[in-house]
Design an enzyme around this catalytic site. Sequence first.
Site, PDB file in Angstrom:
ATOM      1  N   GLY A 278     106.942  76.910  40.282  1.00  0.00           N
ATOM      2  CA  GLY A 278     106.789  76.007  41.413  1.00  0.00           C
ATOM      3  C   GLY A 278     107.574  76.375  42.658  1.00  0.00           C
ATOM      4  O   GLY A 278     107.933  75.496  43.443  1.00  0.00           O
TER       5      GLY A 278
ATOM      6  N   ASN B 255     106.457  77.977  45.279  1.00  0.00           N
ATOM      7  CA  ASN B 255     105.638  77.676  46.463  1.00  0.00           C
ATOM      8  C   ASN B 255     105.621  76.174  46.726  1.00  0.00           C
ATOM      9  O   ASN B 255     105.755  75.730  47.865  1.00  0.00           O
ATOM     10  CB  ASN B 255     104.216  78.212  46.283  1.00  0.00           C
ATOM     11  CG  ASN B 255     104.138  79.694  46.558  1.00  0.00           C
ATOM     12  OD1 ASN B 255     104.167  80.116  47.716  1.00  0.00           O
ATOM     13  ND2 ASN B 255     104.086  80.502  45.508  1.00  0.00           N
TER      14      ASN B 255
ATOM     15  N   MET C  36      97.198  77.375  37.350  1.00  0.00           N
ATOM     16  CA  MET C  36      96.516  78.464  36.668  1.00  0.00           C
ATOM     17  C   MET C  36      95.271  78.028  35.881  1.00  0.00           C
ATOM     18  O   MET C  36      94.746  78.787  35.083  1.00  0.00           O
ATOM     19  CB  MET C  36      97.503  79.233  35.783  1.00  0.00           C
ATOM     20  CG  MET C  36      98.688  79.803  36.558  1.00  0.00           C
ATOM     21  SD  MET C  36      98.254  80.677  38.106  1.00  0.00           S
ATOM     22  CE  MET C  36      98.190  82.362  37.507  1.00  0.00           C
TER      23      MET C  36
ATOM     24  N   LEU D 120      89.299  75.272  38.273  1.00  0.00           N
ATOM     25  CA  LEU D 120      88.685  73.968  38.528  1.00  0.00           C
ATOM     26  C   LEU D 120      87.175  74.091  38.380  1.00  0.00           C
ATOM     27  O   LEU D 120      86.571  75.073  38.834  1.00  0.00           O
ATOM     28  CB  LEU D 120      89.052  73.488  39.935  1.00  0.00           C
ATOM     29  CG  LEU D 120      90.554  73.185  40.134  1.00  0.00           C
ATOM     30  CD1 LEU D 120      90.874  73.029  41.620  1.00  0.00           C
ATOM     31  CD2 LEU D 120      90.984  71.942  39.348  1.00  0.00           C
TER      32      LEU D 120
ATOM     33  N   ASN E 235      94.238  77.057  48.274  1.00  0.00           N
ATOM     34  CA  ASN E 235      94.908  77.855  47.242  1.00  0.00           C
ATOM     35  C   ASN E 235      95.664  79.003  47.884  1.00  0.00           C
ATOM     36  O   ASN E 235      95.304  79.470  48.964  1.00  0.00           O
ATOM     37  CB  ASN E 235      93.849  78.413  46.278  1.00  0.00           C
ATOM     38  CG  ASN E 235      94.455  79.195  45.118  1.00  0.00           C
ATOM     39  OD1 ASN E 235      95.456  78.784  44.535  1.00  0.00           O
ATOM     40  ND2 ASN E 235      93.869  80.337  44.795  1.00  0.00           N
TER      41      ASN E 235
ATOM     42  N   HIS F 259      97.011  82.917  46.811  1.00  0.00           N
ATOM     43  CA  HIS F 259      96.830  83.954  45.805  1.00  0.00           C
ATOM     44  C   HIS F 259      97.661  85.179  46.185  1.00  0.00           C
ATOM     45  O   HIS F 259      97.628  85.602  47.340  1.00  0.00           O
ATOM     46  CB  HIS F 259      95.350  84.320  45.684  1.00  0.00           C
ATOM     47  CG  HIS F 259      95.107  85.323  44.606  1.00  0.00           C
ATOM     48  ND1 HIS F 259      95.139  84.971  43.268  1.00  0.00           N
ATOM     49  CD2 HIS F 259      94.895  86.650  44.657  1.00  0.00           C
ATOM     50  CE1 HIS F 259      94.947  86.059  42.537  1.00  0.00           C
ATOM     51  NE2 HIS F 259      94.788  87.089  43.353  1.00  0.00           N
TER      52      HIS F 259
HETATM   53  C1  GAR Z   1     102.259  82.507  42.969  1.00  0.00           C
HETATM   54  O1  GAR Z   1     102.515  83.873  43.158  1.00  0.00           O
HETATM   55  C2  GAR Z   1     100.811  82.183  43.274  1.00  0.00           C
HETATM   56  O2  GAR Z   1     100.302  82.920  44.357  1.00  0.00           O
HETATM   57  C3  GAR Z   1     100.141  82.566  41.988  1.00  0.00           C
HETATM   58  O3  GAR Z   1     101.014  82.064  41.016  1.00  0.00           O
HETATM   59  C4  GAR Z   1     102.356  82.165  41.485  1.00  0.00           C
HETATM   60  C5  GAR Z   1     103.073  80.867  41.238  1.00  0.00           C
HETATM   61  O4  GAR Z   1     104.446  80.962  41.540  1.00  0.00           O
HETATM   62  N1  GAR Z   1      98.814  82.046  41.911  1.00  0.00           N
HETATM   63  C6  GAR Z   1      97.779  82.717  41.377  1.00  0.00           C
HETATM   64  O5  GAR Z   1      97.896  83.795  40.844  1.00  0.00           O
HETATM   65  C7  GAR Z   1      96.420  82.031  41.489  1.00  0.00           C
HETATM   66  N2  GAR Z   1      95.378  82.877  41.014  1.00  0.00           N
HETATM   67  P1  GAR Z   1     105.297  79.650  41.817  1.00  0.00           P
HETATM   68  O6  GAR Z   1     105.019  78.703  40.643  1.00  0.00           O
HETATM   69  O7  GAR Z   1     106.711  80.076  41.815  1.00  0.00           O
HETATM   70  O8  GAR Z   1     104.846  79.073  43.115  1.00  0.00           O
END
Ligand code: GAR
Length: 205
Positions: free
Chosen positions: A12, A14, A89, A92, A106, A108
Amino acid sequence: IPRIAILISGTGTNMEALLKASITGELPAQVSFVGSDRLEAKGLSTAAALGAQTRVFFYKRDGRAAAEEAIASAVEETHSDWIVLAGFMRVLSPEFVRRFKGRIINIHPALLPAFPGAHGILDAWNAGVPETGVTVHIVDEEVDHGPILAQEKVRRTADDTLETLEAKIHAVEHQLYKRTLKEFLEKHPVDIDQWKGEEDGKDGN
Ligand code: GAR
């Protein structure tokens, strides 16, 4: 002020960047709740410690359809205008995406359409590309797909390891998500009177 529901599955970071920015006012939005498909997601305690309302959606126990119904109810109950995915992850369903069409955003960790999926950083690393990056986009019915709002490149240098590359990408993510959401929300104001007459749930906590 627009209300955003943030969905996470893990650390979490982000979400934390967005939540903190909403608290300082750097991001002109109110976080209505932070939801996770995993009870043990570290981000849930981070969010609670920062005063956000948290929710858990039980995919394994209830199945995807029921879990998504619970997400939709939470979004509606909390009068959330936007659904912001931050390391959520789960895929949807097309039905869910249609229900909140154009209202799901989103982030990525790759330059989409390159390296979609759950391992964007690792896949780019293994492919040996000289640069990868970060994409913020509106979610459509395909995975890691939809109108791109912003992209930022991250160069892979000779001395990078997977870990240093990951750290660079995450640092870019935290800034880019805040900036892009701010611009996006400013360009897409919500109807401030839409909840008039209903119970004042503005606080979210
Ligand atoms: C982030 O790097 C995000 O971009 C990625 O998961 C990570 C979560 O980190 N998302 C994906 O890969 C979506 N396909 P966080 O929980 O520390 O924010």
